[in-house]
Design an enzyme around this catalytic site. Structure first.
Site, PDB file in Angstrom:
ATOM      1  N   HIS A  25       0.828  -1.205   0.000  1.00 55.20           N
ATOM      2  CA  HIS A  25       0.000   0.000   0.000  1.00 55.20           C
ATOM      3  C   HIS A  25       0.868   1.263   0.000  1.00 55.20           C
ATOM      4  O   HIS A  25       0.545   2.258  -0.662  1.00 55.20           O
ATOM      5  CB  HIS A  25      -0.913  -0.019   1.229  1.00 55.20           C
ATOM      6  N   GLU A  28       2.029   1.925  -3.487  1.00 58.16           N
ATOM      7  CA  GLU A  28       0.934   2.518  -4.278  1.00 58.16           C
ATOM      8  C   GLU A  28       0.876   4.030  -4.079  1.00 58.16           C
ATOM      9  O   GLU A  28       0.723   4.796  -5.030  1.00 58.16           O
ATOM     10  CB  GLU A  28      -0.394   1.873  -3.877  1.00 58.16           C
ATOM     11  N   HIS A  29       1.030   4.474  -2.845  1.00 57.44           N
ATOM     12  CA  HIS A  29       1.047   5.915  -2.569  1.00 57.44           C
ATOM     13  C   HIS A  29       2.231   6.588  -3.247  1.00 57.44           C
ATOM     14  O   HIS A  29       2.105   7.687  -3.807  1.00 57.44           O
ATOM     15  CB  HIS A  29       1.115   6.152  -1.057  1.00 57.44           C
ATOM     16  N   GLU A 105       4.668  10.979   3.179  1.00 57.81           N
ATOM     17  CA  GLU A 105       3.596  10.026   2.895  1.00 57.81           C
ATOM     18  C   GLU A 105       3.275   9.160   4.106  1.00 57.81           C
ATOM     19  O   GLU A 105       2.172   8.627   4.219  1.00 57.81           O
ATOM     20  CB  GLU A 105       3.979   9.163   1.703  1.00 57.81           C
TER      21      GLU A 105
END
Length: 307
Positions: A25, A28-29, A105
């Site tokens: 995940h 993906e960011h 992030e």
């Protein structure tokens, strides 16, 4: 006309080691935080100029078994298609992991994790753990662990990226008014130079369902949720793997039968939800479930109707 493009990477939460939980995940960011041809900040601005809204026309999702990048193009102009393919090529082997962007992030992902922590999500997670006990599905969530999000290094992100983003684990799908031969040439030009690893792709370890009686019943007590959820479910492992028309037909018949049963219950029981009964296939595992929630003094009514 409109074009839809998808890049699927066969790597998700099920493929993470304990100390990697959340890396799929996280990557993906990072795909939106700078790539080889789209520097940090330029990517979203580029697509906004084309009239596309970030989060609507440009988006991505991380699942248990895959990561999927979505792209909706407003037209089929050659330059726009090439830009889309260039972006997907960047996702394949050109995501940058600039330290400042990674640090920023972390907070974004932690806020997303907090926003997802709703009562309904807690109930769904408890149900998942109950029904899929014995498999990795019971312990894995794509959002990952807070400790991993906070502490993972740039090097660990890059290592996971290089391990799972490889040609034999990626699929590109384009839907639209397509000249297949011309598009194939464009795809070959964009992707053929990707280096394929010599070693075989890592094997996914799903585990096996715990052997129990045909149906399992449980009372899910979830912290912070002031209602009862009663559930009867069945999940079972089938022989063979992969997709087939026979399996699709069987799943369609099971879903239809469950829908009929659900509709009858909805008419018979005042206030019954539309999803009291459901059938699905979760990562190849057939799964049927009856679930009913009730608060306060009505718990016994819920119990009787479940029976």
């Amino acid at each position: 006309g409109l074009w839809s493009m998808r890049l699927m990477v066969k790597g998700g939460a099920l493929d993470e080691k304990e100390e990697e939980r959340g890396l799929a995940h996280f990557i993906e960011h990072m795909a939106f935080e700078g790539t080889l041809h789209f520097k940090p900040g330029e990517l979203i601005a580029f697509f906004q100029k084309l009239g596309m809204a970030y989060g609507v026309d440009v988006n991505a999702f991380t699942y248990h078994d895959k990561t999927v990048y979505h792209l909706e193009l407003p037209n089929n102009e050659a330059d726009l298609i090439e830009q889309g393919l260039r972006l997907y090529r960047d996702y394949a082997d050109g995501i940058l992991f600039e330290e400042a962007r990674v640090e920023n992030e972390r907070e974004v992902i932690l806020r997303e994790k907090q926003a997802r922590d709703t009562p309904s999500a807690r109930i769904a997670e408890a149900s998942f753990r109950f029904s899929f006990a014995g498999t990795a599905l019971a312990q894995r969530s794509p959002i990952g662990l807070e400790s991993v999000v906070k502490e993972t290094s740039v090097e660990e992100l890059q290592a996971f990226y290089e391990k799972w983003y490889r040609p034999d684990l990626m699929t590109l799908v384009v839907v639209g008014d397509v000249d297949a031969a011309a598009l194939e040439r464009k795809i070959e030009a964009a992707f053929s130079s990707i280096e394929a690893p010599r070693q075989r792709p890592p094997k996914r370890k799903l585990g096996r369902l715990k052997r129990t009686k045909p149906f399992r019943a449980g009372h899910l007590s979830v912290e912070g949720v002031e209602r009862y959820t009663l559930e009867v479910s069945r999940a079972w492992m089938e022989r063979g793997s992969g997709d087939s028309w026979e399996r699709r037909k069987m799943d369609t018949a099971r879903s239809f039968a469950t829908s009929l049963f659900n509709e009858r219950c909805r008419e018979l029981i005042d206030g019954m939800s539309d999803d009291f009964a459901n059938y699905n296939r979760i990562f190849g595992i057939p799964y049927c479930q009856l679930s009913i929630s009730s608060g306060g003094a009505y718990w016994w009514d819920a119990f009787v109707w479940m029976d």
